[in-house]
Structures are given as C-alpha cells and as structure tokens.
Write a protein that holds these residues in place. Structure first.
Motif, mmCIF file in Angstrom:
data_model
loop_
_atom_site.group_PDB
_atom_site.id
_atom_site.type_symbol
_atom_site.label_atom_id
_atom_site.label_comp_id
_atom_site.label_asym_id
_atom_site.label_seq_id
_atom_site.Cartn_x
_atom_site.Cartn_y
_atom_site.Cartn_z
ATOM 1 N N GLU A 292 0.835 -1.199 0.000
ATOM 2 C CA GLU A 292 0.000 0.000 0.000
ATOM 3 C C GLU A 292 0.872 1.253 0.000
ATOM 4 O OE1 GLU A 292 -3.055 -0.003 2.974
ATOM 5 O OE2 GLU A 292 -3.293 2.175 2.907
ATOM 6 N N ALA A 293 0.805 2.011 -1.071
ATOM 7 C CA ALA A 293 1.571 3.247 -1.158
ATOM 8 C C ALA A 293 0.850 4.370 -0.436
ATOM 9 C CB ALA A 293 1.781 3.625 -2.622
ATOM 10 N N SER A 294 1.598 5.347 0.046
ATOM 11 C CA SER A 294 0.986 6.503 0.706
ATOM 12 C C SER A 294 0.225 7.336 -0.316
ATOM 13 C CB SER A 294 2.068 7.348 1.368
ATOM 14 O OG SER A 294 1.515 8.537 1.903
ATOM 15 N N HIS A 295 -1.002 7.720 0.042
ATOM 16 C CA HIS A 295 -1.821 8.536 -0.845
ATOM 17 C C HIS A 295 -1.486 10.023 -0.729
ATOM 18 C CE1 HIS A 295 -5.184 5.252 -0.501
ATOM 19 N NE2 HIS A 295 -4.078 4.817 -1.079
ATOM 20 N N TYR A 296 -0.751 10.399 0.331
ATOM 21 C CA TYR A 296 -0.555 11.814 0.620
ATOM 22 C C TYR A 296 0.892 12.114 0.982
ATOM 23 C CZ TYR A 296 -5.639 11.576 1.206
ATOM 24 O OH TYR A 296 -6.977 11.360 1.012
ATOM 25 N N GLU A 297 1.320 13.311 0.622
ATOM 26 C CA GLU A 297 2.606 13.811 1.067
ATOM 27 C C GLU A 297 2.488 14.253 2.535
ATOM 28 O OE1 GLU A 297 5.517 13.963 -0.582
ATOM 29 O OE2 GLU A 297 4.537 12.885 -2.239
ATOM 30 N N PRO A 298 3.565 14.197 3.293
ATOM 31 C CA PRO A 298 3.511 14.691 4.676
ATOM 32 C C PRO A 298 3.158 16.172 4.717
ATOM 33 C CG PRO A 298 5.489 13.372 4.314
ATOM 34 C CD PRO A 298 4.875 13.595 2.962
ATOM 35 N N VAL A 299 2.367 16.566 5.715
ATOM 36 C CA VAL A 299 2.044 17.973 5.955
ATOM 37 C C VAL A 299 2.169 18.233 7.448
ATOM 38 C CG1 VAL A 299 0.460 18.197 3.996
ATOM 39 C CG2 VAL A 299 -0.434 17.474 6.218
ATOM 40 N N THR A 300 2.366 19.491 7.823
ATOM 41 C CA THR A 300 2.322 19.829 9.242
ATOM 42 C C THR A 300 0.889 20.207 9.601
ATOM 43 O OG1 THR A 300 2.934 22.125 8.811
ATOM 44 C CG2 THR A 300 4.718 20.584 9.338
ATOM 45 N N ALA A 301 0.490 19.836 10.800
ATOM 46 C CA ALA A 301 -0.902 20.048 11.227
ATOM 47 C C ALA A 301 -1.278 21.525 11.171
ATOM 48 C CB ALA A 301 -1.103 19.496 12.633
ATOM 49 N N GLY A 302 -0.423 22.393 11.706
ATOM 50 C CA GLY A 302 -0.765 23.805 11.785
ATOM 51 C C GLY A 302 -0.933 24.459 10.433
ATOM 52 N N ALA A 303 -0.005 24.178 9.515
ATOM 53 C CA ALA A 303 -0.089 24.792 8.189
ATOM 54 C C ALA A 303 -1.345 24.351 7.472
ATOM 55 C CB ALA A 303 1.148 24.429 7.375
ATOM 56 N N TYR A 304 -1.686 23.079 7.599
ATOM 57 C CA TYR A 304 -2.874 22.570 6.916
ATOM 58 C C TYR A 304 -4.144 23.203 7.497
ATOM 59 C CZ TYR A 304 -6.331 19.377 4.987
ATOM 60 O OH TYR A 304 -7.420 18.851 4.329
ATOM 61 N N ILE A 305 -4.253 23.231 8.819
ATOM 62 C CA ILE A 305 -5.450 23.774 9.454
ATOM 63 C C ILE A 305 -5.596 25.262 9.178
ATOM 64 C CG2 ILE A 305 -6.543 24.252 11.688
ATOM 65 C CD1 ILE A 305 -5.284 21.571 12.647
ATOM 66 N N MET A 306 -4.485 26.014 9.248
ATOM 67 C CA MET A 306 -4.559 27.451 8.995
ATOM 68 C C MET A 306 -4.996 27.735 7.560
ATOM 69 S SD MET A 306 -4.285 29.438 11.485
ATOM 70 C CE MET A 306 -4.372 30.830 10.356
ATOM 71 N N ARG A 307 -4.531 26.924 6.618
ATOM 72 C CA ARG A 307 -4.952 27.134 5.231
ATOM 73 C C ARG A 307 -6.448 26.930 5.094
ATOM 74 N NH1 ARG A 307 -5.867 23.744 1.073
ATOM 75 N NH2 ARG A 307 -4.854 21.938 2.032
ATOM 76 N N ARG A 308 -6.984 25.906 5.750
ATOM 77 C CA ARG A 308 -8.411 25.631 5.662
ATOM 78 C C ARG A 308 -9.230 26.727 6.351
ATOM 79 N NH1 ARG A 308 -10.013 20.370 4.772
ATOM 80 N NH2 ARG A 308 -12.096 21.307 4.745
ATOM 81 N N ILE A 309 -8.752 27.215 7.487
ATOM 82 C CA ILE A 309 -9.452 28.301 8.178
ATOM 83 C C ILE A 309 -9.452 29.552 7.307
ATOM 84 C CG2 ILE A 309 -9.358 29.899 10.133
ATOM 85 C CD1 ILE A 309 -8.358 27.584 11.855
ATOM 86 N N SER A 310 -8.320 29.870 6.716
ATOM 87 C CA SER A 310 -8.227 31.065 5.868
ATOM 88 C C SER A 310 -9.184 30.969 4.696
ATOM 89 C CB SER A 310 -6.796 31.244 5.362
ATOM 90 O OG SER A 310 -5.912 31.471 6.431
ATOM 91 N N GLU A 311 -9.286 29.788 4.088
ATOM 92 C CA GLU A 311 -10.197 29.613 2.968
ATOM 93 C C GLU A 311 -11.641 29.824 3.387
ATOM 94 O OE1 GLU A 311 -9.281 25.687 1.690
ATOM 95 O OE2 GLU A 311 -7.518 26.280 0.527
ATOM 96 N N SER A 312 -11.999 29.419 4.599
ATOM 97 C CA SER A 312 -13.392 29.559 5.051
ATOM 98 C C SER A 312 -13.757 30.984 5.377
ATOM 99 C CB SER A 312 -13.638 28.670 6.281
ATOM 100 O OG SER A 312 -13.047 29.236 7.448
ATOM 101 N N GLN A 313 -12.755 31.860 5.540
ATOM 102 C CA GLN A 313 -13.015 33.246 5.912
ATOM 103 C C GLN A 313 -12.857 34.221 4.758
ATOM 104 O OE1 GLN A 313 -10.567 34.123 9.293
ATOM 105 N NE2 GLN A 313 -11.490 32.543 10.550
ATOM 106 N N LYS A 314 -12.527 33.704 3.579
ATOM 107 C CA LYS A 314 -12.426 34.591 2.420
ATOM 108 C C LYS A 314 -13.810 35.091 2.028
ATOM 109 C CE LYS A 314 -8.315 32.469 0.391
ATOM 110 N NZ LYS A 314 -7.796 31.642 -0.724
ATOM 111 N N LYS A 315 -13.881 36.344 1.653
ATOM 112 C CA LYS A 315 -15.149 36.903 1.222
ATOM 113 C C LYS A 315 -15.533 36.307 -0.121
ATOM 114 C CE LYS A 315 -14.819 41.315 3.631
ATOM 115 N NZ LYS A 315 -14.834 42.779 3.479
ATOM 116 N N LYS A 316 -16.792 35.959 -0.219
ATOM 117 C CA LYS A 316 -17.285 35.402 -1.472
ATOM 118 C C LYS A 316 -17.207 36.457 -2.572
ATOM 119 C CE LYS A 316 -21.217 32.915 -3.436
ATOM 120 N NZ LYS A 316 -20.406 31.801 -3.892
ATOM 121 N N SER A 317 -16.592 36.070 -3.678
ATOM 122 C CA SER A 317 -16.451 37.033 -4.785
ATOM 123 C C SER A 317 -17.791 37.284 -5.445
ATOM 124 C CB SER A 317 -15.456 36.488 -5.806
ATOM 125 O OG SER A 317 -15.899 35.241 -6.308
ATOM 126 N N ALA A 318 -17.969 38.510 -5.949
ATOM 127 C CA ALA A 318 -19.243 38.878 -6.576
ATOM 128 C C ALA A 318 -19.408 38.182 -7.907
ATOM 129 C CB ALA A 318 -19.259 40.377 -6.772
#
Length: 318
Positions: A292-318
C-alpha cells in the motif's frame, strides 16, 4: 445499514479503565463506514456543560454592538458574528455566531512554542468572570476526554496507545460555543441558508455536544442526508481530513451540515482536538502494508489547518 449502525453509540467507559482495545474495535468500524459515532460515559460533568451553555447563551443574547467588542484579533479566537465563515461551494455564509478559545497561553508564558495564529492569548468579555470560568472548565474536561479517546483510536489503527501523545505536547485544541438564531423564515428561497453548509472538518477529531433541537445531518454511503439525532448524555465524534490523511484513507472524513429548521435557537459546543502546530502528519507513520503506497505527502498540522481556516473566511467574490 440502519441509522443505529451507521452512527453507532459507543461506550467510552472501558477506555477510562485502560481497556482501549475494546473501544478501539468499535471506533474502527464506525470510522471506516461513516467517520461518525456517539460516545457515552465521556466523563464531562453535566453541570460543566450546563454552566457553559448558560453563560454562552447569556452572552449571545447581548446586543451585537456589545459582542462585537470581542471580535478576533488572532485567527478566529473570540466572538465571530453571523456571516463570518463560508464553506467551500456554499452560496451563502453560515448562519451562526460562535465564540472560540484556544490554548490559554499568556505573553509571558515560558513554554517555547512556535509563533503562529492558533496559539496565544484568549479574548474574554469584560466583567464576565463566570463566562471565562465555565469555558475553561469545559475546555479542560473535554481535553481529558480527547486524550482517552485518542488512545482508543490508536488501538483501532493497531498502534501503541501512546502514539498520538507524541504529537500532542501543545495541541491545537479549539473549543467554540455555537449559537444558531431562529431561522425558519430563511428557508423559503431556493438557496438554502445553512447553519453550517456541507463540509468536512479540517483536523483529527471533533468532539461535539449538541442540545435537543436537532439539525445536524451526516451523509451516508448512498449520499443521502441522515439526521444525527440528539442523544442525551452523549457527544458526537467525527474525524477530520488530517486523520483521514494520516490513516491513508482507511478512515472516512465525512460530509456533514447543520440545518436549523426548528424555528427556535440551537446551541452546541464543538471542540477540534488536533496535534501540535509543527506535528508532521505522514501516513507512513501508521505502518502501511508493503503493498500500500501513501496517498498523501507529509504535511504539518498547523499549516494545513490554517490554510483551511483562511479559505473559510475569504469573502465570497461577486
């Protein structure tokens, strides 16, 4: 598969006495199928929950101008008003208010932590010491539950019970109380206004207490929405994208949403119990079979979570 087996109720009591394997097998079955379960005998005192509910509702019922004094200075810590977050693909922002705290660290803390937006100083309402005390009491109690639960999760993955502790020295625990105002009139248009739009969680595990209003729904294997009905004296547990990655997709990070059609307010307490900011999330750590090969590259928890939080707070474009 019935609703009872799709989102089963798991007794955490054996894990409190060290029998993680028994609980772990049941967790394995739940996380493979739905990524969700309820747990009973979680160990959080009822009075602790009720006090935080009381103090939070007293705060949420204040005028908006008063609550806005405690808007976030750092990430989403503090009071977050309506329309603060929007999930990917949603037509409208989530119709909810929430108040969030994280690791309670003062600027003078001797703990040598990485500088990041998820750890720092909490924001507290002035002249409301009971609010702070209730929040911190629950925060501590749910963290203890999370530690025990992760030992059972480790067993469910055939790991030593202490595996996750190595990644949780200074966990990115975010606890938020969430208020969904009465929203009956907001469902008349073709575009639905969700309390929380369909999404998966970002981190490892989520521990949710919900009142008896209802509204939480989980997607089943047929892509139908199944109600996660409130069950007294339980928490709803689900995994997020980081644990899905870590398990190399053995465990399912599942879509869920909140639709408050009750015509009355809804209240819940969500805790996102995630690893250290710099913890490396690598599927190979969990002992993948040679085939079984790894499906994902290693990530750090903080960087991944912060990216997702930032995406959820972006203003919806018109």
């Amino acid at each position: 598969m019935t609703q009872d087996t799709f989102i089963p109720v798991i007794d955490l009591a054996p894990a409190h006495t060290g029998n993680y394997a028994l609980v772990g097998q049941k967790i394995h079955d739940a996380f493979v199928s739905s990524g969700f379960c309820y747990i009973k005998n979680h160990g959080i005192p009822t009075e602790c929950i009720e006090e935080l509910k009381k103090q939070s509702l007293d705060f949420f019922h204040l005028p908006l101008s008063e609550k806005e004094r405690y808007r976030p200075k750092q990430a989403v810590r503090g009071f977050n008003a309506l329309n603060r977050t929007i999930m990917y693909g949603a037509a409208r922002p989530d119709y909810k208010e929430f108040y969030q705290i994280g690791p309670e660290l003062s600027p003078e803390s001797e703990q040598k932590l990485p500088k990041n937006e998820l750890q720092g100083v909490n924001i507290w309402p002035e002249d409301r010491p009971a609010f702070r005390d209730a929040f911190l009491a629950y925060y501590k109690a749910v963290a203890e539950c999370g530690q025990i639960l992760l030992k059972a999760v480790a067993h469910s993955l055939n790991l030593e019970s202490q595996f996750f502790e190595k990644k949780y020295h200074y966990p990115l625990q975010r606890t938020q109380t969430i208020w969904y105002p009465p929203a009956e009139a907001r469902f008349e248009s073709e575009i639905i206004t969700y309390g929380v739009a369909p999404h998966t969680d970002y981190g490892c595990i989520t521990l949710l207490w919900q009142d008896d209003t209802g509204g939480l729904e989980v997607q089943n294997l047929q892509n139908e929405w199944v109600s996660a009905v409130p069950i007294p004296d339980t928490l709803v547990i689900n995994i997020g994208d980081l644990l899905c990655r870590w398990s190399n997709d053995r465990y399912r990070s599942n879509m869920h949403r909140v639709l408050n059609k009750s015509g009355k307010e809804r209240f819940s307490i969500a805790t996102f119990y995630d690893p250290d900011f710099d913890a490396v999330i690598d599927p190979s750590d969990l002992g993948l079979p040679e085939t079984e090969a790894s499906h994902y590259e290693p990530v750090t928890a903080g960087a991944y979570i912060m990216r997702r939080i930032s995406e959820s707070q972006k203003k919806k474009s018109a």
